[in-house]
Design a protein around this motif. Structure first.
Motif, PDB file in Angstrom:
ATOM      1  N   TYR A 184       6.760  13.592   4.308  1.00  0.00           N
ATOM      2  CA  TYR A 184       7.273  12.527   5.167  1.00  0.00           C
ATOM      3  C   TYR A 184       6.594  12.650   6.526  1.00  0.00           C
ATOM      4  N   PRO A 185       6.446  11.540   7.262  1.00  0.00           N
ATOM      5  CA  PRO A 185       6.791  10.166   6.892  1.00  0.00           C
ATOM      6  C   PRO A 185       5.872   9.639   5.800  1.00  0.00           C
ATOM      7  N   ARG A 186       6.377   8.682   5.010  1.00  0.00           N
ATOM      8  CA  ARG A 186       5.625   8.111   3.909  1.00  0.00           C
ATOM      9  C   ARG A 186       5.150   6.714   4.280  1.00  0.00           C
ATOM     10  N   SER A 187       3.876   6.488   4.132  1.00  0.00           N
ATOM     11  CA  SER A 187       3.283   5.206   4.517  1.00  0.00           C
ATOM     12  C   SER A 187       2.954   4.401   3.270  1.00  0.00           C
ATOM     13  N   SER A 188       2.575   3.149   3.461  1.00  0.00           N
ATOM     14  CA  SER A 188       2.228   2.286   2.331  1.00  0.00           C
ATOM     15  C   SER A 188       1.006   2.826   1.577  1.00  0.00           C
ATOM     16  N   GLU A 189       0.139   3.571   2.275  1.00  0.00           N
ATOM     17  CA  GLU A 189      -1.046   4.127   1.624  1.00  0.00           C
ATOM     18  C   GLU A 189      -0.665   5.145   0.549  1.00  0.00           C
ATOM     19  N   LEU A 190       0.510   5.769   0.705  1.00  0.00           N
ATOM     20  CA  LEU A 190       0.955   6.750  -0.274  1.00  0.00           C
ATOM     21  C   LEU A 190       1.052   6.145  -1.665  1.00  0.00           C
ATOM     22  N   ARG A 191       1.409   4.851  -1.736  1.00  0.00           N
ATOM     23  CA  ARG A 191       1.641   4.206  -3.026  1.00  0.00           C
ATOM     24  C   ARG A 191       0.374   4.118  -3.881  1.00  0.00           C
ATOM     25  N   THR A 192      -0.786   4.303  -3.273  1.00  0.00           N
ATOM     26  CA  THR A 192      -2.041   4.261  -4.033  1.00  0.00           C
ATOM     27  C   THR A 192      -2.587   5.658  -4.326  1.00  0.00           C
ATOM     28  N   SER A 193      -1.869   6.709  -3.918  1.00  0.00           N
ATOM     29  CA  SER A 193      -2.366   8.071  -4.100  1.00  0.00           C
ATOM     30  C   SER A 193      -2.157   8.545  -5.534  1.00  0.00           C
ATOM     31  N   THR A 194      -2.993   9.475  -5.953  1.00  0.00           N
ATOM     32  CA  THR A 194      -2.909  10.021  -7.308  1.00  0.00           C
ATOM     33  C   THR A 194      -1.600  10.763  -7.527  1.00  0.00           C
ATOM     34  N   LEU A 195      -1.184  11.582  -6.542  1.00  0.00           N
ATOM     35  CA  LEU A 195       0.034  12.371  -6.703  1.00  0.00           C
ATOM     36  C   LEU A 195       1.259  11.477  -6.834  1.00  0.00           C
ATOM     37  N   TYR A 196       1.334  10.433  -6.012  1.00  0.00           N
ATOM     38  CA  TYR A 196       2.454   9.494  -6.094  1.00  0.00           C
ATOM     39  C   TYR A 196       2.527   8.872  -7.490  1.00  0.00           C
ATOM     40  N   ASN A 197       1.395   8.431  -8.002  1.00  0.00           N
ATOM     41  CA  ASN A 197       1.381   7.800  -9.322  1.00  0.00           C
ATOM     42  C   ASN A 197       1.663   8.801 -10.434  1.00  0.00           C
ATOM     43  N   ASP A 198       1.294  10.065 -10.241  1.00  0.00           N
ATOM     44  CA  ASP A 198       1.646  11.105 -11.208  1.00  0.00           C
ATOM     45  C   ASP A 198       3.167  11.263 -11.287  1.00  0.00           C
ATOM     46  N   TYR A 199       3.825  11.278 -10.118  1.00  0.00           N
ATOM     47  CA  TYR A 199       5.286  11.377 -10.117  1.00  0.00           C
ATOM     48  C   TYR A 199       5.916  10.166 -10.793  1.00  0.00           C
ATOM     49  N   CYS A 200       5.367   8.988 -10.529  1.00  0.00           N
ATOM     50  CA  CYS A 200       5.899   7.782 -11.165  1.00  0.00           C
ATOM     51  C   CYS A 200       5.774   7.862 -12.679  1.00  0.00           C
ATOM     52  N   ARG A 201       4.659   8.397 -13.172  1.00  0.00           N
ATOM     53  CA  ARG A 201       4.476   8.547 -14.618  1.00  0.00           C
ATOM     54  C   ARG A 201       5.483   9.539 -15.189  1.00  0.00           C
TER      55      ARG A 201
ATOM     56  N   SER B 156       9.575  -3.725   0.099  1.00  0.00           N
ATOM     57  CA  SER B 156       8.712  -2.651   0.588  1.00  0.00           C
ATOM     58  C   SER B 156       8.977  -2.371   2.066  1.00  0.00           C
ATOM     59  N   LYS B 157       9.154  -3.441   2.852  1.00  0.00           N
ATOM     60  CA  LYS B 157       9.436  -3.270   4.284  1.00  0.00           C
ATOM     61  C   LYS B 157      10.773  -2.572   4.497  1.00  0.00           C
ATOM     62  N   LEU B 158      11.804  -2.955   3.752  1.00  0.00           N
ATOM     63  CA  LEU B 158      13.111  -2.331   3.903  1.00  0.00           C
ATOM     64  C   LEU B 158      13.103  -0.889   3.403  1.00  0.00           C
ATOM     65  N   ASN B 159      12.288  -0.596   2.388  1.00  0.00           N
ATOM     66  CA  ASN B 159      12.120   0.797   1.965  1.00  0.00           C
ATOM     67  C   ASN B 159      11.647   1.660   3.127  1.00  0.00           C
ATOM     68  N   SER B 160      10.619   1.195   3.823  1.00  0.00           N
ATOM     69  CA  SER B 160      10.080   1.943   4.953  1.00  0.00           C
ATOM     70  C   SER B 160      11.092   2.039   6.085  1.00  0.00           C
ATOM     71  N   ASP B 161      11.829   0.960   6.314  1.00  0.00           N
ATOM     72  CA  ASP B 161      12.834   0.959   7.382  1.00  0.00           C
ATOM     73  C   ASP B 161      13.952   1.951   7.100  1.00  0.00           C
ATOM     74  N   ILE B 162      14.446   1.979   5.860  1.00  0.00           N
ATOM     75  CA  ILE B 162      15.552   2.879   5.543  1.00  0.00           C
ATOM     76  C   ILE B 162      15.101   4.333   5.604  1.00  0.00           C
ATOM     77  N   LEU B 163      13.834   4.597   5.237  1.00  0.00           N
ATOM     78  CA  LEU B 163      13.313   5.959   5.361  1.00  0.00           C
ATOM     79  C   LEU B 163      13.227   6.381   6.818  1.00  0.00           C
ATOM     80  N   ASP B 164      12.777   5.468   7.661  1.00  0.00           N
ATOM     81  CA  ASP B 164      12.687   5.768   9.090  1.00  0.00           C
ATOM     82  C   ASP B 164      14.066   6.076   9.662  1.00  0.00           C
ATOM     83  N   LEU B 165      15.065   5.277   9.298  1.00  0.00           N
ATOM     84  CA  LEU B 165      16.432   5.515   9.758  1.00  0.00           C
ATOM     85  C   LEU B 165      16.972   6.841   9.237  1.00  0.00           C
TER      86      LEU B 165
END
Length: 237
Positions: A201-218, A147-156
């Motif tokens: 963007y930027p995407r934070s860890s809070e995004l992972r609990t959002s309804t829209l994010y989980n809709d895309y995952c589904r 999860s940390k490296l995901n955020s780092d690579i997005l920042d880069l």
């Protein structure tokens, strides 16, 4: 391995490929990189991205255990004949990008799995690529490090404006990182769905609990299930 794969990627776009094992995700990356030979079709390059400025991050860090971190990162520059004074500046910049300043004289055996992958990424960045190909680089890491490296690579990516093609088996990782998620099916490898991810963007860890994010995952999971179970007509979602 592949059949009728038609994929256009824009400059500075972040695209993830997901699909069942054996569907040709890594083959697509290798064809883009010129590491495998096409039997038909073409790979076309626009003006904004050049194969001469391409970097590849593989599934394993594959560091030289006898070499320091600095010398591991130096490898592509040494192979290209870059003078040492110029290489030292590029190495320092790449290590700073991945948060490893101060680790130059350490050896791979002294590093955690996440730090080794950072070194592998730094070794790719030291050539200042415009296109970054990443083949499941975080698959062997624990969830917190991943999860940390995901955020780092997005920042880069946001700072450097690379074009990134990212292969992963992890739906949640693909949606979190990407502007588009391309779902592939196997036997032969083909594109099942091309799903735009309209999350800011930027995407934070809070995004992972959002309804829209989980809709895309589904949505991605739905197409991935169809890709795994049987044939499906390709679709642009």
């Amino acid at each position: 391995a592949l059949n009728d794969v038609n994929l256009a990627i824009a400059p500075s776009e972040f695209v993830s490929l997901v699909g069942p094992s054996g569907c040709g995700k890594s083959t697509v990356l290798r064809l883009i990189a010129g590491l495998s030979r096409l039997t038909s079709g073409t790979v076309e390059w626009g003006d904004a991205v050049s194969r001469d400025r391409l970097a590849f991050v593989f599934q394993e860090a594959s560091l030289m255990p006898w070499a320091t971190i600095q010398d591991n990162v130096r490898l592509p520059l040494r192979l290209s004949g870059v003078p040492k004074p110029r290489a030292n500046g590029a190495i320092a910049q790449a290590l700073d990008m991945v948060g490893l300043t101060g680790c130059e004289t350490a050896y791979p055996r002294q590093l955690s799995g996440g730090m080794k992958m950072r070194v592998s990424i730094a070794r790719s960045l030291v050539t200042q690529p415009s296109l970054l190909l990443m083949d499941e680089p975080f698959g062997a890491l624990d969830e917190i490090t991943r999860s940390k490296l995901n955020s780092d690579i997005l920042d880069l990516w946001q700072r450097q404006q690379w074009t990134v093609v990212f292969v992963t088996h992890n739906i949640y990782e693909a949606v979190y990182l990407s502007q588009r998620v391309v779902v592939m099916g196997a036997r032969p490898g083909r594109i099942i769905a091309d799903i735009p991810i309209d999350l800011p963007y930027p995407r934070s860890s809070e995004l992972r609990t959002s309804t829209l994010y989980n809709d895309y995952c589904r949505d991605v999971a739905h197409y991935l299930t169809e890709a795994t179970l049987g044939d499906h007509t390709p679709s642009l979602v």
